[in-house]
Enzyme design. Structure first.
Site, short mmCIF file in Angstrom:
data_model
loop_
_atom_site.label_atom_id
_atom_site.label_comp_id
_atom_site.label_asym_id
_atom_site.label_seq_id
_atom_site.Cartn_x
_atom_site.Cartn_y
_atom_site.Cartn_z
N HIS A 193 49.91 -29.71 -68.92
CA HIS A 193 50.86 -28.60 -68.89
C HIS A 193 50.24 -27.34 -68.26
O HIS A 193 50.85 -26.69 -67.42
CB HIS A 193 51.33 -28.23 -70.30
N LYS A 207 61.11 -27.82 -67.49
CA LYS A 207 61.61 -26.58 -68.09
C LYS A 207 62.15 -25.67 -66.98
O LYS A 207 61.50 -25.49 -65.96
CB LYS A 207 60.48 -25.86 -68.85
C1 BG6 Z 1 53.44 -31.88 -76.00
C2 BG6 Z 1 52.18 -31.86 -76.82
O1 BG6 Z 1 53.18 -32.41 -74.73
O2 BG6 Z 1 53.92 -30.56 -75.86
C3 BG6 Z 1 52.42 -31.19 -78.16
O3 BG6 Z 1 51.74 -33.19 -77.02
C4 BG6 Z 1 53.04 -29.83 -77.97
O4 BG6 Z 1 51.21 -31.07 -78.88
C5 BG6 Z 1 54.26 -29.93 -77.08
O5 BG6 Z 1 53.41 -29.32 -79.25
C6 BG6 Z 1 54.80 -28.57 -76.74
O6 BG6 Z 1 56.01 -28.74 -76.04
P1 BG6 Z 1 57.09 -27.59 -76.02
O7 BG6 Z 1 58.12 -28.08 -75.09
O8 BG6 Z 1 57.55 -27.39 -77.41
O9 BG6 Z 1 56.36 -26.38 -75.51
#
Ligand code: BG6
Length: 513
Positions: A264, A206
């Protein structure tokens, strides 16, 4: 060509050219392939960031023709891509590079025929024997696929084969706890060297996450107060409105701690807290990130409830619409103990961060989608400007990862007029109003970097394992003591009461977003 955003990174990468290659996607009929991977590939093709000699082969268990697969991917791109495939000529030339290979993940013959097929494509399309194998399958298949690829000569030994390369991209979670993470790491490294393994954490792709380093290290003014002398505490939030959707079976195995926090959120935390790396080379950055993770104080089990809160959503309302609880979702055990919300307090025991709490919260079915890092500074001495004896609001710097990407600073200001009250105001930088363009999807950047052989934005093995080392004891404690109060927050609220109490006991509160 290069995809770098940073000047010195540019220098490090200009030697890297985009080479011909074939990407094989295992699990090609799954959700990730249609929602993220093909839209990303299509946009890369559109932006001329794919090699001209290129092919993508979907590998999955279902019977399907090349043409049927192309058609499905066309629909997927139409539905999920940030740019719709309206240019027919472009779609036609892109779709001519898409193929399908049917086999079971453990079927030896399937790998032999894959090898032959890829060699045939090399001859026809000039893809030079270079391969990326993308593991978009349930994690339990990872070892089998690695082993079969290796047995069937699809993975090249980097020490012996110099004229072509093979790499794998592994989706998270890499293992499901520390022990399985170590085991997977050992297994994978029997067949590949670290430089061939790309552990994907799409948060790193990102733009706003990459900007954390630019913000910290391309500006001289922040470093001076980025430490425990000036910072009171840091809050990191990953909030989602969505529930678990159709992913009940996966979620029952995973839960919030494994799905979001272990990867994350730990990435966000280490980028926020790391020391300046000596260069922008992958090794320097990874080393600094690992040092942060190593300095995090392990959760003290005797204080467990003051440091860790878990929650599960019950029925409620999102945007005025009624929604079901987690236990009513498809493929979910009606008595499930799986958490959909986590709040944690960590300390980083190093000189920069001693005694600064880092609060992390992540939840599904919260009132809004919001990911942010909020840095709250200590109060100014309450000597000159106070509000009837009360302290002024603390300064808060907020890095909004998504949506409404930007950076905001709350400062205190004099309200115009003779009585001079002090009021907090916000200075706000928004990507959309400044740069105008919608940023590319994280997967575009990451796939492109893997083709270029640049692992900076991927997680290194020791990074993932150090993170598991912190997270695994929490999972074990939760297993030992099942929750008594699940579901403990209604959909559409900011999580269980215990998460607010955890902050309130320390005279703090979660930010209202
Ligand atoms: C994924 C998770 O890694 O990231 C999901 O498995 C989550 O549960 C998603 O919804 C969120 O990604 P983003 O890019 O929409 O924030």
């Amino acid at each position: 060509m290069t995809t770098s955003t940073l000047p010195s990174e540019e220098k490090a990468k200009t030697s890297k050219t985009i080479e011909p290659c074939i990407i094989v996607i295992f699990g090609a009929t799954g959700d990730l392939t249609s929602r993220k991977l093909f839209p990303a590939l299509y946009n890369l093709a559109r932006d001329k960031q794919l090699p001209s000699n290129f092919a993508c082969v979907g590998f999955a268990r279902r019977e399907k023709t090349h043409e049927a697969f192309r058609q499905e991917m066309h629909e997927a791109v139409n539905k999920f891509s940030r740019v719709k495939p309206t240019d027919e000529t472009l779609w036609k030339s892109f779709s001519n590079q898409i193929f399908y290979h049917q086999a079971n993940f453990d079927d030896d013959q399937g790998y032999d025929s894959l090898n032959q097929f890829l060699q045939k494509l090399d001859k026809e399309l000039g893809t030079s024997g270079n391969r990326i194998f993308y593991f978009s399958t349930p994690p339990s298949f990872f070892p089998t696929i690695v082993e079969k690829l290796s047995q069937h000569g699809l993975i090249y030994d980097v020490h012996k084969v110099k004229d072509k390369w093979s790499r794998i991209i592994i989706e998270k979670p890499f293992g499901h706890d520390l022990a399985s993470g170590i085991e997977l790491q050992k297994f994978v490294s029997k067949h590949l060297s670290e430089s061939q393994i790309y552990r994907i954490d799409h948060y790193l792709g990102k733009e706003t996450v990459q900007n954390i380093l630019v913000f910290r290290f391309a500006n001289s003014i922040f470093e001076a107060f980025w430490n425990n002398h000036y910072i009171d505490h840091i809050q990191i939030t990953v909030g989602e409105e969505i529930g678990i959707g159709t992913r009940g079976a996966f979620w029952e195995e995973a839960g919030m701690l494994r799905d979001i926090v272990q990867n994350h959120m730990m990435q966000l935390l280490s980028l926020t807290a790391m020391e300046p790396p000596s260069s922008l080379r992958p090794e320097s950055i990874h080393n600094e990130k690992v040092k942060v993770l190593q300095a995090i104080r392990p959760i003290d089990l005797s204080l467990f409830n003051q440091l860790v809160v878990r929650g599960q959503y019950g029925p409620g309302a999102i945007d005025g619409q009624g929604v079901i609880g987690y236990r009513q979702e498809k493929n979910v055990n009606p008595q499930s103990y799986v958490e959909t919300f986590v709040a944690l307090k960590f300390y980083i025991d190093n000189w920069r961060w001693a005694n600064v709490p880092f609060y992390l919260r992540a939840g599904k079915r919260l009132p809004k989608r919001a990911t942010e890092i909020a840095v709250t500074f200590k109060n100014a001495p309450g000597i000159l400007f106070t509000q009837e004896g009360r302290q002024n609001e603390k300064n808060v710097l907020v890095i909004r990862i998504q949506p409404d990407e930007g950076i905001a600073l709350r400062i205190n200001c004099k309200v115009p007029g003779p009585s001079s009250p002090v009021q907090p105001v916000k200075m706000d930088f928004k990507y959309s109003s400044y740069f105008g363009l919608a940023p590319p999807e994280a997967y575009e950047r990451l796939i492109c970097d893997c083709i270029l052989g640049d692992g900076t934005l991927f997680a290194r093995g020791d990074e993932v394992l150090t993170s598991w080392k912190l997270i695994s004891p929490i999972l074990e404690e939760w297993n030992r003591l099942p929750p008594k109060d699940f579901p403990n927050y209604a959909s559409g609220t900011w999580g269980p009461k215990a998460a607010d109490e955890m902050m309130a006991k320390e005279g703090r509160a979660w930010r209202s977003i």
